[in-house]
Design a protein around this motif. Structure first.
Motif, PDB file in Angstrom:
ATOM      1  N   GLY A 159       4.221   1.283  -0.796  1.00 46.33           N
ATOM      2  CA  GLY A 159       5.281   1.368  -1.592  1.00 46.33           C
ATOM      3  C   GLY A 159       4.666   1.451  -3.140  1.00 46.33           C
ATOM      4  O   GLY A 159       4.581   2.378  -3.741  1.00 46.33           O
ATOM      5  N   LYS A 160       4.443   0.187  -3.692  1.00 46.57           N
ATOM      6  CA  LYS A 160       3.867   0.391  -5.141  1.00 46.57           C
ATOM      7  C   LYS A 160       2.538   1.234  -5.363  1.00 46.57           C
ATOM      8  O   LYS A 160       2.225   1.836  -6.281  1.00 46.57           O
ATOM      9  CB  LYS A 160       3.335  -1.047  -5.633  1.00 46.57           C
ATOM     10  CG  LYS A 160       4.486  -1.853  -6.197  1.00 46.57           C
ATOM     11  CD  LYS A 160       4.141  -2.840  -6.854  1.00 46.57           C
ATOM     12  CE  LYS A 160       2.970  -3.914  -6.546  1.00 46.57           C
ATOM     13  NZ  LYS A 160       3.056  -4.893  -7.214  1.00 46.57           N
ATOM     14  N   TYR A 161       1.612   1.315  -4.361  1.00 52.61           N
ATOM     15  CA  TYR A 161       0.516   1.879  -4.459  1.00 52.61           C
ATOM     16  C   TYR A 161       0.417   3.242  -3.993  1.00 52.61           C
ATOM     17  O   TYR A 161      -0.696   3.735  -3.540  1.00 52.61           O
ATOM     18  CB  TYR A 161      -0.965   1.082  -3.842  1.00 52.61           C
ATOM     19  CG  TYR A 161      -0.864  -0.074  -4.834  1.00 52.61           C
ATOM     20  CD1 TYR A 161      -2.170   0.102  -5.721  1.00 52.61           C
ATOM     21  CD2 TYR A 161      -0.557  -1.304  -4.734  1.00 52.61           C
ATOM     22  CE1 TYR A 161      -2.151  -0.919  -6.671  1.00 52.61           C
ATOM     23  CE2 TYR A 161      -0.905  -2.260  -5.387  1.00 52.61           C
ATOM     24  CZ  TYR A 161      -1.738  -2.163  -6.474  1.00 52.61           C
ATOM     25  OH  TYR A 161      -2.111  -3.190  -7.388  1.00 52.61           O
ATOM     26  N   VAL A 162       1.400   3.969  -3.533  1.00 53.97           N
ATOM     27  CA  VAL A 162       1.365   5.226  -2.933  1.00 53.97           C
ATOM     28  C   VAL A 162       0.738   6.376  -3.624  1.00 53.97           C
ATOM     29  O   VAL A 162      -0.082   7.143  -3.236  1.00 53.97           O
ATOM     30  CB  VAL A 162       2.962   5.719  -2.666  1.00 53.97           C
ATOM     31  CG1 VAL A 162       3.606   6.132  -3.661  1.00 53.97           C
ATOM     32  CG2 VAL A 162       2.941   6.784  -1.566  1.00 53.97           C
ATOM     33  N   PHE A 163       0.844   6.049  -4.998  1.00 55.27           N
ATOM     34  CA  PHE A 163       0.279   7.021  -6.097  1.00 55.27           C
ATOM     35  C   PHE A 163      -1.323   7.199  -5.780  1.00 55.27           C
ATOM     36  O   PHE A 163      -1.998   8.201  -5.331  1.00 55.27           O
ATOM     37  CB  PHE A 163       0.447   6.882  -7.402  1.00 55.27           C
ATOM     38  CG  PHE A 163      -0.053   7.879  -8.351  1.00 55.27           C
ATOM     39  CD1 PHE A 163       0.623   9.259  -8.505  1.00 55.27           C
ATOM     40  CD2 PHE A 163      -1.074   7.389  -9.035  1.00 55.27           C
ATOM     41  CE1 PHE A 163       0.216   9.813  -9.302  1.00 55.27           C
ATOM     42  CE2 PHE A 163      -1.606   8.298  -9.997  1.00 55.27           C
ATOM     43  CZ  PHE A 163      -1.177   9.835 -10.220  1.00 55.27           C
ATOM     44  N   PRO A 164      -1.970   5.970  -5.850  1.00 57.21           N
ATOM     45  CA  PRO A 164      -3.616   5.928  -5.769  1.00 57.21           C
ATOM     46  C   PRO A 164      -3.859   6.190  -4.142  1.00 57.21           C
ATOM     47  O   PRO A 164      -4.995   6.889  -4.027  1.00 57.21           O
ATOM     48  CB  PRO A 164      -4.019   4.689  -6.174  1.00 57.21           C
ATOM     49  CG  PRO A 164      -2.502   3.771  -6.386  1.00 57.21           C
ATOM     50  CD  PRO A 164      -1.599   4.686  -6.538  1.00 57.21           C
ATOM     51  N   PHE A 165      -2.993   5.739  -3.499  1.00 61.85           N
ATOM     52  CA  PHE A 165      -3.201   5.836  -2.018  1.00 61.85           C
ATOM     53  C   PHE A 165      -3.419   7.459  -1.645  1.00 61.85           C
ATOM     54  O   PHE A 165      -4.208   7.871  -1.027  1.00 61.85           O
ATOM     55  CB  PHE A 165      -2.049   5.707  -0.883  1.00 61.85           C
ATOM     56  CG  PHE A 165      -2.416   5.614   0.360  1.00 61.85           C
ATOM     57  CD1 PHE A 165      -3.260   4.961   1.197  1.00 61.85           C
ATOM     58  CD2 PHE A 165      -1.602   6.502   0.927  1.00 61.85           C
ATOM     59  CE1 PHE A 165      -3.387   4.955   2.473  1.00 61.85           C
ATOM     60  CE2 PHE A 165      -1.738   6.853   2.394  1.00 61.85           C
ATOM     61  CZ  PHE A 165      -2.604   6.168   3.098  1.00 61.85           C
ATOM     62  N   LEU A 191       0.758  -1.137   0.021  1.00 57.57           N
ATOM     63  CA  LEU A 191      -0.067  -0.046   0.017  1.00 57.57           C
ATOM     64  C   LEU A 191       0.847   1.255  -0.096  1.00 57.57           C
ATOM     65  O   LEU A 191       0.470   2.214  -0.744  1.00 57.57           O
ATOM     66  CB  LEU A 191      -0.924   0.060   1.346  1.00 57.57           C
ATOM     67  CG  LEU A 191      -2.023   1.279   1.172  1.00 57.57           C
ATOM     68  CD1 LEU A 191      -2.777   1.130  -0.011  1.00 57.57           C
ATOM     69  CD2 LEU A 191      -2.562   1.068   2.487  1.00 57.57           C
TER      70      LEU A 191
END
Lengths: 490, 172, 120, 626
Positions: free
Chosen positions: B133-139, B131
């Motif tokens: 790491g990879k998904y920091v942008f949508p987070f 969440l």
């Protein structure tokens, strides 16, 4: 399996600039305008205009090559994103300048600007999205902002009705899209578009049904027939600047999203006879066909100018879907050129509508009679925009249609695009009927001139710019097309 | 054992879903929805997606349903007359829903499902590293969605106070 | 029938029931509840796919180059997706209920069939 | 941006100013603005010609214009080479003098602004036609010239004859436009470029193959319509309904020469050399062009003999001279054609303007039988007309002699083919007739006993000085011929000693004049008996023929129309319109505003889409599996 490390995002700030600009603007409005509620109400508009113009300058003048993927390839900044964002920034700038009295008196100008910039943020995010999650997120972001903008006028029951209808139907479409995404994830095991594209052909039925649901949801946002039902009601009820913004920016964003899904997700399987790809092409083709024919047909019997523009927007979406269907480099260039021209003429027409509302003119076709005597400038501008929407020669609308049709004709032996051209020609013929009817009325005899009511100068500025642009884009079509071609790297 | 539990929960979820769609009273619908969401939360837990189960309980069944129930009680909508069972539009709606469901079932039955998950699957640690790491942008993007919602509530709520001062809005 | 099929089948059924509800109900509040049901069913499908993760075998034609050498897709994708969708759905619910309340306050009773000032 | 664009921009600007600001400017200023715009254009043309001298030819590229996939050369670009520079200088120079003349001539007119706006617009379109570097842009100028001449011929709106003449001119011009358009289509599809320098290369022309002859014929039809060649000449004599300066500008100096210009511009297409020898089909085109040119020259000259209207005589002589130019073009003597075009522009403009002065002086009288005795009263005018007439008759050392001589020599060629000798003989015969009818007009107008009464209307100075300039040019222009021919043709004209051929032409001219003088000095009105008139007026017969053809066609069309028209133009469209409107209304009724119906529609559409896609995918995978 090794526990994964926390990955550091590889940020490329250059590509994120448009996103950051809008995000900053949104936060600014939120903090300064809404929470502090300053006395002066013009600063919000000033900053929005400034940022959107800066964005336009950045996107046109920035000489750098496209940056590529950003943050774990979640978001892509390339020619497509850049041109799409340019269109969104342009429409944001135009809409910022036209604030109807009713919005101003509501005392929520800060929220108005905040929601506008939030919607623009969502659209830009959608256009560069390379991940299903980001796509869904961006769709929801701008949809939420647009529901609230539609319902913005508290004293008008039409505005409320428009907001509710848009909310329920758009949420429904979101649910359909989400289910489609779930199926695509299940079929391919990834949410990244380029990985999905690589594995699409192995997806089987799950992939086909998933992408169909996704296409249906996006067709809803583009307002293509038969997913268009919400368009006329919502467009008519919403405050006119919001309608202008929706008609251009939402359409651009959703079309660009379709463009990304079309070749990337589903077309990468090479030239093999790939079921998913064929399906997707057939879906887009039939949506384009239906939109062109039914959009124009339904517009024929309209008597309200705003509603007419909504229906004609459906037909225009059909033409644009035709370019998406082709997907060739020439078609892409003509798509963006058409969108740019469409921005000028459609926003122009809606600003004329807004100006007519400001001077208490009726939008009914019969009440328009004699407009040329009461409001000569508005009538002339309306005529120019409607001529351009029809696609008559000296205007940019003609060049745009011409480019689009010639791109469709260059399809080799495939007859499908040629049917589209035939339908588009029939549609254009019909559209001449209903557009010119309004022009003829406006220049016909009508009630004697009343004492002039003042049109706000910002309205006139936007209208004048749009008129100039409609002609300039036709006379300097060559350089603009070349520029777009260069940006798209074709 | 888990299989049986899943079956029971699924049955319960279907029943409560029918309850949502067919209850005459809005408050019943809301309660059925809560029940449905709880069933789904349990299913998450049974699939050893512990964090999602907890989030479903907290966010959905907890927070959202409170808002729904609040709305229902505030508005107190009249009971909806469901009309006769052979209302053509109703029949058409049911038919379309059935066809859609059938096709989705058909498509889903072709799904390749493999139970290959690692022992720590669904653990909070792995989830969080993805969440943030990879998904920091949508987070981060989600934050903006919430902000827009906040602005909307401010807009509509603030207006209500003003409207009350003026004695309510006119119809047009 | 594998265990995963139960939840996957359930999600399809829930989606269908939700869509039936949207199509036949006239109270916007209940319509919206049905939409929440549909979103929830999509979430369930995502979670199932995440739990019973299966990668499509990578038999790609030679002509295709993957844009990245490192694979991005993984089993956790679905779980994160579900979590963020929950958050977004919460935001949507808040906005939606605010809209519905605002309309109920003016119209007292809202019927999806009768709210038709805009038409034609 | 090169100065060459000023040649286009200034007249356009002048036209806009005259059209919109006539009321604020007043008469004098309007005329001044228009004339100054043309003067500026002339200066820019001279500058361009100078640049061409320095840099040889060049292309001034302004911007791209149309993007048609697969076809290049659709740009706003001007081609400056000796040919276009010569044309530009001639057009703008003569146009400037005629503008100045018009300021005096049109002084009494009401619609002064409209006149000058149209005149400037005409110059602008003509300039565009000349300087275009591709056929498509040329077509814009080509059509524009047609429109401008329409508005100028029909300038006297209240005169029905003027209106019908304008309509006729426009129609025949449109025939030419369509022909040119066809030529453009043919060339574009085969050569995939429309730029002159590109498609006129041998390798591109090779691509035309058998369609070369078709393209050439289409070009020729276009040129014939514009240059009033048989059988598309009927509009030119009628066009004399316009004001005299218009006749001088359009129907003598500029517009009618556009056809010749087109032929010379596309010369490689007609001279198409494959390997070393002329292709047979290109040769066919040339033969057609020469024969039609000779026929036009002769028939028009015959017709001129039978005319009594001063302006119509000049109109027919213009036709006849254009016939000469086409003969030269057909024979490959392009330099001679352009040389004659230039000198003809000078002396024909001079003749027309002088005629205008005479007509002005006699309060609108155009019949030469009712003139006479003006020689002593208007010495300067008489002298100007004399110079023009001598030039037309081909008397040395005036310009007409040299240019006509170079054409006749070009047609005669090496004198080895009978065809060429015959055509030369026709040329000589025409020259004889030319000098006769010119002499007749001159003598009857100025030296025969006066046939009119009343006070003469003497010209103002603004009307006389352009005559002087033109007369000077007529005298001087002949001496630049050698260089001009060399620069156009790319090679020096064959050196010919003063021999029998020239002597014959000279003798013929003198004889013609002599006959005219001796016959008409006494006031006798005709030499040929009236009975011969129908035979002489062969050219006009074609007019009658086309008229009756048109009439019979119209009769047929009327009959068909009475039966068919109500069905085609009312019932069918009405049916279509009504059915579309009712469908539209029906569809819009589905848009009932009901939210439940809308959500149902969205869901149904999605389901249908899934259904269709499912079955199609079964179908495709089934078909693909076999």
């Amino acid at each position: 399996m090794m526990p994964q490390q926390i990955l550091k995002p590889e940020l490329a700030w250059q590509g994120m600039v448009p996103l950051l600009m809008l995000a900053g603007l949104f936060v600014f409005h939120f903090l300064i305008e809404i929470l502090r509620a300053p006395k002066s109400r013009t600063t919000g508009g000033f900053w929005t205009l400034l940022v959107s113009l800066l964005g336009v300058v950045y996107l046109t003048a920035c000489p750098d090559q496209p940056v590529g993927a950003v943050v774990h390839k979640m978001w892509i900044y390339d020619g497509v994103t850049r041109l799409g964002s340019l269109l969104v920034f342009l429409s944001l700038a135009a809409v910022t300048l036209i604030i109807p009295k009713s919005v101003e008196e509501s005392g929520h100008l800060g929220e108005y600007y905040a929601l506008l910039s939030g919607a623009a943020l969502g659209m830009v995010m959608l256009m560069g999205s390379n991940n299903l999650l980001v796509t869904f997120l961006a769709l929801e972001l701008f949809s939420l902002a647009l529901y609230l903008l539609c319902i913005f006028l508290p004293d008008r029951s039409t505005s409320q009705e428009s907001g509710l209808k848009y909310f329920i139907l758009s949420s429904l479409a979101s649910a359909v899209i989400l289910y489609g995404m779930a199926l695509i994830y299940g079929a391919t095991g990834s949410t990244w578009l380029h990985e999905i594209g690589a594995r699409a052909s192995q997806g089987g039925l799950l992939m086909i049904v998933g992408s169909t649901l996704l296409a249906a949801g996006l067709a809803f946002k583009v307002s293509a027939v038969p997913f268009h039902v919400w368009t006329p009601d919502v467009y008519q009820g919403a405050p006119t600047p919001v309608t202008a913004f929706m008609s251009v920016a939402t359409k651009t964003a959703a079309l660009v999203a379709l463009l990304r899904f079309f070749p990337m997700t589903l077309g990468m399987a090479g030239d093999t006879h790939d079921g998913v790809r064929t399906m997707w092409a057939i879906i887009i083709w039939s949506l384009a066909m239906l939109s062109m024919l039914f959009g124009n047909l339904m517009a024929l019997s309209q008597t309200n100018l705003k509603r007419l523009l909504a229906y004609s927007g459906i037909a225009q979406a059909g033409y644009l879907l035709g370019a998406i269907f082709m997907g060739t480099p020439i078609a892409k260039v003509s798509l963006f050129y058409y969108l740019l021209v469409y921005l000028c003429m459609n926003v122009g027409a809606f600003v004329v509508v807004a100006a007519l509302e400001e001077v208490d003119e009726s939008l009914d076709v019969h009440a328009l009679a004699g407009l040329s005597m009461r409001q000569p400038y508005l009538a002339a501008a309306l005529a120019v925009f409607l001529f351009s929407l029809t696609g008559l020669p000296p205007t940019a609308g003609f060049v745009a249609k011409y480019q689009l049709f010639s791109a469709l004709m260059a399809s080799g032996p495939n007859p499908l695009p040629k049917y589209l051209v035939a339908a588009a020609l029939v549609g254009s013929l019909m559209s001449a009927g209903y557009y010119l009817r309004f022009v003829v009325q406006a220049y016909g005899l009508g009630p004697a001139p009343e004492p002039h009511k003042q049109i706000p100068p910002t309205y006139l500025a936007v209208i004048a710019t749009a008129v100039v642009a409609v002609f300039a884009l036709s006379f300097w079509a060559g350089p603009v097309l070349e520029w777009m071609q260069r940006l798209l790297g074709t | 054992m888990i299989f049986a539990a899943k079956c029971v929960m699924a049955l319960l979820a279907v029943v409560s879903a029918f309850g949502v769609a067919l209850s005459r009273q809005a408050v019943h619908s809301a309660l059925f929805l809560t029940c449905n969401l709880l069933c789904v939360a349990v299913l998450y837990l049974l699939m050893s997606l512990h964090f999602l189960g907890a989030a479903q309980l907290l966010v959905y069944a907890g927070a959202i349903m409170v808002v729904f129930l609040f709305a229902v009680t505030v508005l107190a909508p009249e009971d909806e007359l469901l009309g006769k069972w052979n209302d053509p539009q109703r029949l058409a709606g049911v038919a379309v829903g059935a066809v859609l469901g059938a096709f989705l079932l058909l498509a889903n039955s072709t799904a390749p499902l493999l139970d290959l998950s690692s022992p720590d699957f669904g653990s909070l640690k792995q989830f969080a590293s993805e969440l943030f790491g990879k998904y920091v942008f949508p987070f981060e993007g989600t934050a903006f969605v919430l902000l827009v919602a906040l602005v909307g509530v401010v807009l509509l709520g603030h207006r209500r106070l003003r409207d009350l001062d003026r004695g309510g809005p006119s119809r047009d | 029938m594998t265990e995963g099929m139960i939840t996957l089948g359930l999600s399809a059924v829930l989606f269908a029931i939700g869509s039936v509800g949207v199509a036949i109900r006239r109270n916007p509040l209940i319509m919206f509840m049905c939409i929440e049901l549909m979103l929830n069913s999509a979430n369930l499908a995502l979670a199932t796919f995440s739990r019973y993760y299966s990668r499509v075998p990578e038999t790609l034609p030679d002509s295709i180059e993957l844009a990245s050498s490192t694979d991005l897709g993984s089993a956790t994708d679905g779980a994160v997706f579900v979590f963020l969708v929950m958050t977004i759905a919460a935001a949507e619910a808040v906005v939606g209920l605010a809209i519905i309340i605002a309309i109920f306050r003016t119209h007292k009773q809202v019927d999806a069939d009768e709210l038709a000032e805009l038409k034609g | 941006m090169d100065t060459i664009w000023l040649v286009l921009a200034l007249p356009l600007l002048g036209s806009l100013l005259c059209a919109t600001h006539y009321r604020t400017l007043g008469k004098a200023a309007t005329g001044m603005v228009a004339s100054l715009a043309i003067l500026g254009a002339f200066v820019a043309s001279v500058q361009t010609a100078y640049q061409v001298q320095l840099r040889h030819e060049f292309t001034a590229h302004l911007s791209s214009w149309l993007h048609i996939p697969g076809i290049s050369g659709l740009d706003f670009a001007a081609l400056a080479d000796p040919l276009s520079a010569t044309m530009l200088c001639t057009v703008t120079g003569v146009a400037f003098l005629i503008h100045c003349f018009s300021m005096g001539y049109m002084a009494d007119e009401e619609d002064y602004g409209r006149f000058f706006a149209s005149l400037n617009l005409f110059v602008a379109t003509m300039v565009l036609l000349v300087m275009a570097n591709n056929l498509a842009l040329m077509l814009v100028g080509w059509g524009g010239v047609g429109y401008a001449s329409y508005s100028l011929i029909g300038f006297y709106r209240q005169k029905p004859s003027a209106v019908s003449a304008a309509r006729k001119a426009f129609l025949i011009n449109v025939v030419g436009d369509v022909a040119l358009m066809f030529a453009i289509f043919i060339i574009a599809t085969h050569c995939s470029t429309l730029e002159f320098k590109a498609f006129l290369q041998p390798d591109k022309l090779d691509l035309l193959g058998g369609d070369l002859i078709l393209a050439g014929l289409c070009l020729m039809v276009g040129a014939y319509a514009k240059s009033a060649q048989l059988p598309l000449h009927t509009w030119l004599p009628d066009a004399m309904e316009g004001p005299t300066p218009v006749s001088a500008l359009i129907h003598a100096a500029t517009m009618v020469t556009a056809g010749v210009y087109l032929m010379v511009r596309c010369a490689p297409l007609f001279r198409f050399v494959h390997g070393q020898e002329l292709l047979p089909m290109a040769d066919d085109l040339n033969v057609i062009m020469m024969r039609f040119g000779a026929a036009t020259a002769l028939l028009a000259a015959l017709c001129a003999i039978a005319q009594n209207d001063l302006k119509r005589i000049l109109a027919y002589s213009t036709m006849s001279q254009l016939g000469y130019m086409f003969m030269a073009a057909g024979a490959g003597a392009y330099g001679a054609a352009i040389f004659h075009l230039v000198t003809h522009a000078f002396f024909k403009a001079l003749l027309f303007l002088t005629a205008g002065v005479v007509i002005h002086a006699l309060h609108g009288e155009q019949d030469i039988r009712k003139m006479g005795g003006l020689g002593k009263k208007m010495v300067g005018v008489q002298l100007a007309f004399l110079i023009g007439s001598l030039a037309l008759a081909g008397i040395p050392p005036l310009a007409g002699f040299f240019s006509k001589e170079s054409i006749l020599l070009g047609v005669f060629g090496d004198g080895k083919s009978v065809e060429h000798e015959l055509l030369w003989a026709v040329g000589i015969l025409t020259a004889l007739l030319t000098s006769y009818y010119t002499g007749r007009a001159y003598v009857l107008t100025f030296w025969a006993p006066a046939q009119h009464e009343g006070k003469l209307h003497y010209p103002s100075s603004s009307m006389t000085w352009p005559l002087a300039v033109l007369a000077l040019a007529t005298v001087a222009a002949g001496f630049g011929g050698h260089d001009l021919i060399q620069s156009i043709q790319g090679q020096a004209p064959p050196e010919e000693s003063f021999g029998g051929l020239q002597l014959t032409a000279l003798a013929v001219g003198v004889v013609g004049l002599g006959v005219a003088y001796s016959t008409h000095r006494s006031g006798r009105q005709r030499l040929v008996p009236e009975g011969a008139d129908p035979y002489l007026r062969g050219c006009e017969a074609i007019d009658g023929l086309t008229k009756s053809l048109a009439a019979s066609f119209r009769g047929f069309a009327d009959k068909v129309a009475i039966k068919l028209d109500p069905v085609v133009s009312q019932v069918c469209p009405d049916l279509v319109r009504r059915s579309m409107l009712s469908t539209s209304t029906l569809l819009c009724q589905l848009q009932s505003g009901s939210l439940r119906l809308y959500s149902f529609t969205v869901l149904t559409s999605s389901t249908l889409l899934v259904l269709v896609v499912y079955f199609l995918s079964r179908f495709i995978s089934g078909g693909g599996g076999q």
